[in-house]
Scaffold this motif. Structure first.
Motif, PDB file in Angstrom:
ATOM      1  N   SER A  81       0.829  -1.209   0.000  1.00  0.00           N
ATOM      2  CA  SER A  81       0.000   0.000   0.000  1.00  0.00           C
ATOM      3  C   SER A  81       0.860   1.254   0.000  1.00  0.00           C
ATOM      4  O   SER A  81       0.645   2.175  -0.800  1.00  0.00           O
ATOM      5  CB  SER A  81      -0.915   0.023   1.231  1.00  0.00           C
ATOM      6  N   TYR A  92      -5.891   3.799  -2.726  1.00  0.00           N
ATOM      7  CA  TYR A  92      -4.526   4.223  -3.011  1.00  0.00           C
ATOM      8  C   TYR A  92      -4.458   5.712  -3.326  1.00  0.00           C
ATOM      9  O   TYR A  92      -3.492   6.391  -2.957  1.00  0.00           O
ATOM     10  CB  TYR A  92      -3.957   3.398  -4.166  1.00  0.00           C
ATOM     11  N   THR A 127       3.164   1.707  -3.152  1.00  0.00           N
ATOM     12  CA  THR A 127       2.342   2.099  -4.305  1.00  0.00           C
ATOM     13  C   THR A 127       1.924   3.559  -4.201  1.00  0.00           C
ATOM     14  O   THR A 127       2.002   4.323  -5.171  1.00  0.00           O
ATOM     15  CB  THR A 127       1.104   1.195  -4.397  1.00  0.00           C
ATOM     16  N   ALA A 128       1.476   3.969  -3.003  1.00  0.00           N
ATOM     17  CA  ALA A 128       1.030   5.352  -2.824  1.00  0.00           C
ATOM     18  C   ALA A 128       2.189   6.344  -2.894  1.00  0.00           C
ATOM     19  O   ALA A 128       1.991   7.507  -3.251  1.00  0.00           O
ATOM     20  CB  ALA A 128       0.306   5.489  -1.482  1.00  0.00           C
TER      21      ALA A 128
END
Length: 512
Positions: A68, A94, A71-72
């Motif tokens: 998470s 996200y 990706t963010a």
């Protein structure tokens, strides 16, 4: 000329007000009761908040949480590429997390606060739902206390994943759907909630489907209202599925991400239901009043809605898992928890006065049992701080048996270029010189594991080895400590931790 009489419509008066008017309750007693209720609600909200702030900085990010955050943290284009690779999780969570990190920061506490604040915000739609099902203050206190102390909800209120957001949006959707008014604004808020819901997680489709089924059965809304409430959400979800189908690598293998889930057994179903509802006692306490009033009230509009969004959804997931493909996972059922409590509270309210009081008391007692569990049991979260400290104190390579151990360790060390942490695929044939290992990069997403094919040969005599004793069913069996011993390596245990059903051990390895 006949006199005409005008009928005056009487407005229902709350029972406490009627009692005060007829002298059954003095003004001071009435005000005292209201004050006690306000204090009770205040204490419950305080318990709700404190339980979700407890342990906030104590445990490391878990494998899925690392995905998470990474990706963010990436660029917008890379973020969407990773989301498509992951395949099963739509982008709303996200996007929100990316904005949060850019605004608030990405320390461990600040990351977890993102989910905690969403969980706290869920109190607003829960309170609206309690008002709209017309629960008494005393019963509302008991139900809210049970929700506040639920260990399952507390756990996911701290996880840096989409489940706190999913629970919040599901509660918002239910709150707007329960609205008695024909307000156009609330209808569009319901539509927006449902779009965000399904674009946060596929489980949100169960909420939209339940509301659509309810509207079709009860027919209390116009076709236009039903289309506005559910149509955009279903269309958005369908477009997302098409996008994944045509753009994701190995798109035909979307169900790969749930292929590790076992077929549910009776014991597993019982444990799951007991967990999501706050324990075995709570499971019984909540279901008894539902069973008592269910046969008589099945046609009631509110009862049917809450039934469809809780028990009926759970039964459908179970049936699909038994007949087609197992998807029985407790975290996917988070959308059912608040409707389940509301259904139980609604059912208790329909009992006779004495049984209503008894039902309210036992819900409160079950919540106390959950509170005792919260205060005396360690959350099932791993703490990799000792692993990270050891790895940072020297420059040895770090190898791992699986991604679930490697990803949090690499995240904690702060090396994302794979120069320090790699996953061992196999031990190469032993020749002269240093022992050789075939390694690969870490797959931070489950969706990457079926196509990641990079590998390299690493010759090294000394390294740190992170071992996860739980086999990863999506990958070949990992290299075990006994395999390293058989290859002529000596292992020294340095640290251990456990969480998410896994046991992790960090070894210092020296190969002759």
């Amino acid at each position: 000329m006949r006199a005409t009489s005008t009928q005056v419509k009487k407005t229902p008066v709350p029972s406490s007000t009627r009692a005060r008017e007829f002298g059954l309750l003095s003004k001071s007693s009435f005000e005292q009761t209201r004050a006690l209720q306000a204090v009770a609600f205040g204490l419950i909200i305080l318990v709700y908040v404190l339980l979700r702030l407890r342990h906030l900085s104590q445990y490391s990010l878990w494998y899925d949480e690392v995905f998470s955050v990474l990706t963010a943290r990436s660029s917008w284009s890379e973020m969407f590429r990773q989301i498509v690779i992951d395949r099963v999780h739509p982008p709303v969570f996200y996007i929100c997390l990316k904005v949060w990190i850019a605004t608030i920061g990405d320390t461990l506490v600040r990351l977890r606060l993102f989910s905690v604040l969403l969980s706290m915000a869920t109190l607003i739609p829960i309170w609206n739902c309690l008002r709209r099902v017309k629960s008494s203050s005393r019963l509302s206190c008991a139900v809210l206390f049970a929700i506040a102390t639920n260990p399952f909800l507390i756990f996911y209120a701290q996880e840096v994943r989409m489940y706190a957001l999913l629970g919040f949006l599901a509660a918002c959707s239910l709150s707007f759907y329960l609205a008695d008014s024909e307000s156009e604004s609330e209808l569009w808020l319901l539509s927006l909630s449902n779009v965000l819901l399904v674009m946060t997680h596929a489980a949100g489709a169960a909420v939209v489907g339940g509301e659509l089924a309810h509207a079709s059965i009860v027919r209390h809304r116009s076709r236009r209202d039903v289309a506005v409430a559910c149509g955009p959400a279903l269309a958005s979800f369908g477009l997302w599925m098409l996008l994944v189908r045509f753009m994701a690598p190995h798109s035909a293998m979307v169900l790969h991400n749930v292929s590790w889930i076992p077929k549910p057994t009776f014991a597993l179903v019982w444990r799951t239901l007991a967990h999501i509802l706050g324990g075995g006692a709570a499971l019984i306490v909540l279901n008894v009043p539902i069973a008592i009033v269910g046969f008589k009230r099945i046609r009631d509009r509110q009862f049917l809605l809450l039934l469809l969004l809780s028990l009926a959804t759970i039964v459908c997931v179970l049936a699909f898992s038994l007949l087609f493909r197992p998807v029985w996972q407790e975290r996917y059922l988070i959308v059912c928890v608040v409707p389940y409590y509301l259904l139980a509270g609604w059912s208790v309210a329909k009992l006779s006065p004495n049984w209503k009081l008894a039902g309210t008391v036992v819900i409160g007692l079950a919540a106390l049992v959950s509170l005792e569990y919260d205060l005396t049991h360690r959350p099932d979260r791993p703490d990799f701080s000792s692993f990270v400290a050891i790895a940072k104190s020297n420059e040895l390579p770090v190898l791992s048996s699986y991604d679930v151990a490697a990803a949090p360790l690499a995240f904690g060390i702060g090396h994302y270029d794979q120069s320090r942490v790699q996953v061992i695929k196999s031990i190469a044939d032993q020749g002269s010189g240093d022992p050789a290992f075939i390694t690969r990069d870490i797959a931070y997403s489950v969706g990457q594991r079926d196509w990641i094919d990079d590998q390299r040969s690493l010759s090294v005599r000394e390294f740190l080895y992170a071992w996860d004793n739980s086999a990863d069913t999506l990958l070949p069996a990992g290299i075990k400590p006994t395999d390293l011993s058989s290859a002529g390596c000596n292992l020294e245990k340095l640290a251990t931790t456990h969480g998410q059903g896994h046991e992790f051990t960090l070894f210092a390895v020296n190969c002759h």
